[in-house]
Scaffold this active site. Structure first.
Site, short mmCIF file in Angstrom:
data_model
loop_
_atom_site.label_atom_id
_atom_site.label_comp_id
_atom_site.label_asym_id
_atom_site.label_seq_id
_atom_site.Cartn_x
_atom_site.Cartn_y
_atom_site.Cartn_z
N ASN A 258 -7.10 3.42 6.95
CA ASN A 258 -6.03 3.71 5.99
C ASN A 258 -6.65 3.79 4.60
O ASN A 258 -6.99 2.76 4.01
CB ASN A 258 -4.97 2.58 6.06
CG ASN A 258 -3.88 2.77 5.02
OD1 ASN A 258 -3.74 3.85 4.44
ND2 ASN A 258 -3.11 1.72 4.79
N TRP A 259 -6.80 5.00 4.10
CA TRP A 259 -7.49 5.18 2.82
C TRP A 259 -6.60 4.87 1.62
O TRP A 259 -7.07 4.89 0.49
CB TRP A 259 -8.00 6.62 2.71
CG TRP A 259 -9.10 6.97 3.67
CD1 TRP A 259 -9.71 6.13 4.57
CD2 TRP A 259 -9.72 8.25 3.84
NE1 TRP A 259 -10.67 6.81 5.28
CE2 TRP A 259 -10.70 8.12 4.84
CE3 TRP A 259 -9.55 9.49 3.23
CZ2 TRP A 259 -11.51 9.19 5.25
CZ3 TRP A 259 -10.34 10.55 3.64
CH2 TRP A 259 -11.31 10.39 4.64
N LYS A 260 -5.32 4.70 1.88
CA LYS A 260 -4.35 4.42 0.79
C LYS A 260 -4.46 5.48 -0.31
O LYS A 260 -4.66 6.65 0.01
CB LYS A 260 -4.56 3.01 0.24
CG LYS A 260 -4.64 1.97 1.36
CD LYS A 260 -4.56 0.57 0.87
CE LYS A 260 -4.84 -0.39 2.02
NZ LYS A 260 -4.44 -1.75 1.73
N HIS B 83 4.17 0.29 6.56
CA HIS B 83 3.08 -0.48 5.96
C HIS B 83 3.68 -1.42 4.91
O HIS B 83 4.62 -1.05 4.19
CB HIS B 83 2.05 0.46 5.32
CG HIS B 83 0.79 -0.25 4.94
ND1 HIS B 83 0.69 -1.03 3.81
CD2 HIS B 83 -0.42 -0.32 5.55
CE1 HIS B 83 -0.53 -1.55 3.75
NE2 HIS B 83 -1.22 -1.13 4.80
N GLU C 107 2.77 -2.30 2.08
CA GLU C 107 2.78 -1.80 0.70
C GLU C 107 3.99 -0.89 0.48
O GLU C 107 4.58 -0.88 -0.60
CB GLU C 107 1.46 -1.08 0.39
CG GLU C 107 0.33 -2.09 0.22
CD GLU C 107 -1.06 -1.56 0.52
OE1 GLU C 107 -1.25 -0.34 0.60
OE2 GLU C 107 -1.97 -2.40 0.70
N GLU D 69 -0.12 -6.67 10.82
CA GLU D 69 -0.88 -6.87 9.59
C GLU D 69 -0.25 -8.00 8.77
O GLU D 69 0.72 -7.77 8.04
CB GLU D 69 -0.88 -5.60 8.75
CG GLU D 69 -1.44 -4.40 9.45
CD GLU D 69 -1.93 -3.37 8.43
OE1 GLU D 69 -3.13 -3.09 8.43
OE2 GLU D 69 -1.11 -2.89 7.62
N GLY E 48 -6.20 -6.61 2.10
CA GLY E 48 -6.91 -6.37 0.85
C GLY E 48 -7.30 -7.64 0.12
O GLY E 48 -7.68 -7.61 -1.04
N SER F 282 -8.10 -7.12 6.23
CA SER F 282 -9.49 -7.44 5.92
C SER F 282 -10.42 -7.38 7.13
O SER F 282 -11.31 -8.23 7.28
CB SER F 282 -9.59 -8.79 5.21
OG SER F 282 -8.86 -8.75 3.99
N GLY G 139 -8.29 -0.99 6.06
CA GLY G 139 -8.13 -0.47 4.70
C GLY G 139 -9.48 -0.32 4.03
O GLY G 139 -10.24 0.62 4.27
N GLY G 140 -9.83 -1.29 3.18
CA GLY G 140 -11.03 -1.23 2.35
C GLY G 140 -12.29 -0.80 3.10
O GLY G 140 -13.04 0.07 2.64
C1 PEP Z 1 -4.34 -1.92 5.37
O1 PEP Z 1 -4.22 -1.32 4.33
O2 PEP Z 1 -3.63 -1.60 6.32
C2 PEP Z 1 -5.36 -2.98 5.45
C3 PEP Z 1 -5.40 -3.70 6.53
O3 PEP Z 1 -6.19 -3.13 4.37
P1 PEP Z 1 -7.54 -4.06 4.30
O4 PEP Z 1 -8.33 -3.75 5.53
O5 PEP Z 1 -8.21 -3.62 3.04
O6 PEP Z 1 -7.08 -5.46 4.28
#
Ligand code: PEP
Length: 263
Positions: free
Chosen positions: A13-15, A106, A108, A178, A184, A222, A243-244
């Site tokens: 997930n590049w956001k 999600h 966010e 999640e 994040g 994470s 994500g990251g």
């Molecule tokens: C996400 O955005 O779905 C996520 C899990 O981010 P991260 O891996 O950065 O925690």
């Protein structure tokens, strides 16, 4: 070992990242890694979710790979079809452009853009009716976990989602658990805690549909190259929403490989 009937999914997930040139570079690097050390398609499904703006370019760039990599939309409109809805992209428009996958719910989107239950229901209905595969995100806040409400909150989110899924549509559902406090933040749920929640989700799904054991339940929060192996070894963790770490081709490759090897 992962549940052997479920092929794992690893989705980046590049956001709202990265700039376009960097996105193209990231894909090229990832393709090269896959070419050097292939991961079989039936060992792990792999997808990336770029910004809406980059979806088609990235999809085109991913076409000439040695194996399929899915392009996933990060969101979809709650309005179906076409019409005077400035700024919106409907499920039908995604499908028409060859995009077959979408993230819905999600945290966010839930927290920052008011995606409440009724909105999520409309998005889910439109996506499934258009024939998209939905990666539906659920997860509790830190406060809810500390109050001992994590399971209740997550299972309620699963029930809210399930109310909008017809029997024949379960094959187009992937769940991403999640925990919000792990997204994040660098804090990951322990493999044991994540597995315990995944088992509860599986139990809940089994009560709703006889396809429960076949639904992939991804963990997100994470996930990194150095915790992926442990998470992948859990029986009910069928992949990761990343994500990251998906913004780095090497770490994303290592995570996908960890899940592929866990089969
Ligand atoms: C996400 O955005 O779905 C996520 C899990 O981010 P991260 O891996 O950065 O925690």
């Amino acid at each position: 070992m992962s549940n052997s009937t479920v092929i794992p999914w690893v989705v980046g997930n590049w956001k709202m990242n990265p700039m376009h040139a960097d996105a193209l570079k990231l894909v090229e690097e990832f393709k090269q890694l896959l070419q050097q050390n292939p991961i079989a398609t039936d060992a792990c499904y792999i997808g990336v979710a770029p910004t809406m703006l980059s979806l088609i370019n990235i999809q085109t760039q991913l076409k000439n790979t040695t194996r399929e990599i899915y392009t996933v939309a990060q969101d979809v409109s709650r309005v179906a079809g076409t019409g005077a809805y400035t700024g919106e992209v409907s499920a039908e428009l995604l499908k028409d452009s060859g995009i077959g996958y979408v993230l819905i719910g999600h945290s966010e989107r839930r927290e920052l853009f008011c995606d409440q239950v009724d909105i999520l229901k409309a998005k889910l209905k439109n996506a499934l009716n258009a024939g998209l595969t939905v990666i539906y995100c659920v997860g509790e806040s830190l406060e809810q976990r500390e109050q001992g409400l994590a399971e209740q909150v997550v299972l309620q989110q699963i029930c809210d989602m399930a109310a909008g899924v017809a029997a024949e549509q379960w094959q187009n559902i992937v769940i991403a658990y999640e925990p919000i406090w792990a997204i994040g933040t660098g804090k990951t749920a322990s493999a044991a805690d994540a597995q315990a929640m995944h088992a509860k989700i599986r139990e809940g799904l089994n009560q709703i549909t006889n396809l429960g054991s076949k639904i992939a339940i991804l963990y997100g929060g994470s996930v990194k190259a150095d915790n992926a192996v442990e998470l992948a070894a859990c029986p009910d963790i069928n992949g990761a929403l990343v994500g990251g770490a998906s913004l780095n081709a090497h770490s994303f490759y290592q995570i996908a490989n960890a899940f592929a090897q866990s089969k």
